[in-house]
Write an enzyme that holds these catalytic residues in place. Structure first.
Site, short mmCIF file in Angstrom:
data_model
loop_
_atom_site.label_atom_id
_atom_site.label_comp_id
_atom_site.label_asym_id
_atom_site.label_seq_id
_atom_site.Cartn_x
_atom_site.Cartn_y
_atom_site.Cartn_z
N ASP A 9 0.96 -1.06 0.11
CA ASP A 9 -0.06 0.16 -0.04
C ASP A 9 0.92 1.09 0.11
OD1 ASP A 9 -2.34 1.71 0.32
OD2 ASP A 9 -1.42 1.75 2.57
N THR A 13 1.53 3.59 4.51
CA THR A 13 2.50 2.56 4.30
C THR A 13 3.89 2.56 4.10
OG1 THR A 13 0.49 1.02 4.17
CG2 THR A 13 2.84 0.00 3.80
N ARG A 40 -7.67 13.67 5.87
CA ARG A 40 -7.42 12.40 5.84
C ARG A 40 -8.61 11.47 6.09
NH1 ARG A 40 -5.51 8.49 2.42
NH2 ARG A 40 -4.71 6.65 3.81
N SER A 115 -2.54 0.84 -4.86
CA SER A 115 -3.22 2.17 -4.21
C SER A 115 -4.33 2.88 -4.89
CB SER A 115 -1.82 3.16 -4.29
OG SER A 115 -2.24 4.23 -3.65
N ASN A 116 -5.09 3.55 -3.81
CA ASN A 116 -6.16 4.27 -4.30
C ASN A 116 -5.77 5.42 -5.15
OD1 ASN A 116 -8.45 2.98 -3.11
ND2 ASN A 116 -8.33 3.70 -1.27
N LYS A 148 -10.48 0.59 -2.86
CA LYS A 148 -10.18 -0.54 -1.71
C LYS A 148 -11.26 -0.23 -0.52
CE LYS A 148 -5.12 -0.45 -1.86
NZ LYS A 148 -3.76 -0.20 -0.98
N SER A 172 0.31 -3.35 4.62
CA SER A 172 -0.24 -2.26 4.80
C SER A 172 -0.18 -1.87 6.08
CB SER A 172 -1.67 -2.44 4.03
OG SER A 172 -2.40 -1.28 4.24
N ASN A 174 -2.74 0.21 7.09
CA ASN A 174 -4.34 0.82 7.18
C ASN A 174 -5.21 -0.34 7.61
OD1 ASN A 174 -4.03 3.47 6.51
ND2 ASN A 174 -3.45 2.60 4.59
N PHE A 176 -8.42 -1.01 7.20
CA PHE A 176 -9.74 -1.31 6.18
C PHE A 176 -8.78 -2.18 5.00
CE2 PHE A 176 -7.82 2.63 4.56
CZ PHE A 176 -7.88 2.48 3.17
N ASP A 177 -7.76 -1.90 4.59
CA ASP A 177 -7.02 -2.40 3.77
C ASP A 177 -6.69 -3.74 4.09
OD1 ASP A 177 -5.78 -2.27 1.08
OD2 ASP A 177 -4.05 -1.40 1.66
#
Length: 249
Positions: A9, A13, A40, A115-116, A148, A172, A174, A176-177
């Protein structure tokens, strides 16, 4: 277990999203910390809202929209030009201190980013950090128009790399990821940027929970969704030894 590629990520990350604070505080002195955290939080929320609404826009648009929300909510006025200059801070985020050494140590392996971020944002980010030589490919959700943790995104990573999910280690920080990647079937390593014990100590000691501490509690801890990382690692530089141990097992 044979790991044929490590997929990172980007935001949070490899790259420190908190490094925009200097830009936000320069634009609005004394408000930078609050702007940084709300921005963010809203940036992520807008990816999820757009996914649920079926109204995809790329991450640059989401980044601008979430910044607009933040400034409007705080009652701060900014010209479109100033908003654009602040948003461009996401193109020059700082690498985490150990990231370059970690990538150098893993240079013999296939390394990718998923990545987003939009392709243009990620291209500028990787170039600014000087890590392009280590990264085989940068994969953006923009290629399929889903954010994601939609499982189609992780499946797209397999297709782009020509590998099965069992051959990929996803990294990652994160929550959620991590949950999304694990639900898909990747082997997942969590980079523990804020240890739970330390966070609990900070929360207990705080007279007032400031924006950064709230962010740590909301976005830098494991999610309780039933899908957890296979390993929790203190720093990116620990990945090489972790992969070696996996392959011995």
């Amino acid at each position: 277990m044979t790991i044929k590629a490590l997929v990172f990520d980007a935001y949070g990350t490899l790259f420190d999203v908190q490094s925009v604070a200097g830009v936000t505080d320069a634009a609005f002195p004394g408000q930078g910390a609050t702007i940084t955290q709300i921005w963010r939080l809203k940036q992520l929320e807008y990816t999820w809202l757009r996914a649920l609404m079926g109204r995809y826009e790329d991450f640059w648009t989401v980044t601008r929209e979430s910044l607009d929300f933040t400034l409007t909510t705080l009652g701060l006025s900014a010209t479109p030009e100033l908003v654009a200059r602040i948003a461009e801070a996401y193109d020059s985020l700082s690498l985490y201190p150990e990231a370059l050494a970690a990538l150098e140590g893993l240079a013999a392996r296939r390394l990718a980013i998923f990545s987003n971020g939009s392709p243009a944002m990620l291209k500028r980010l990787v170039a600014h950090a000087g890590i392009g030589a280590f990264i085989e490919t940068v994969i953006s959700v923009d290629e399929i128009g889903v954010y994601k943790p939609d499982p189609r995104g992780y499946a797209h990573v397999e297709k782009r790399l020509g590998l099965s999910r069992e051959e990929i280690l996803f990294i990652s920080s994160n929550g959620f990821d991590i949950a999304g990647a694990k639900a898909h079937g990747f082997h997942v390593a969590r980079i523990e940027r804020v240890p739970s014990q330390r966070l609990r100590g900070e929360l207990a000691a705080a007279t007032v929970i400031d924006p950064l501490l709230m962010f740590k509690a909301l976005r830098m801890q494991p999610e309780q969704l039933g899908f957890h990382a296979d390993a929790t690692i203190a720093a990116l530089t620990d990945l090489a030894s972790y992969v070696a141990e996996l392959e011995k097992a």
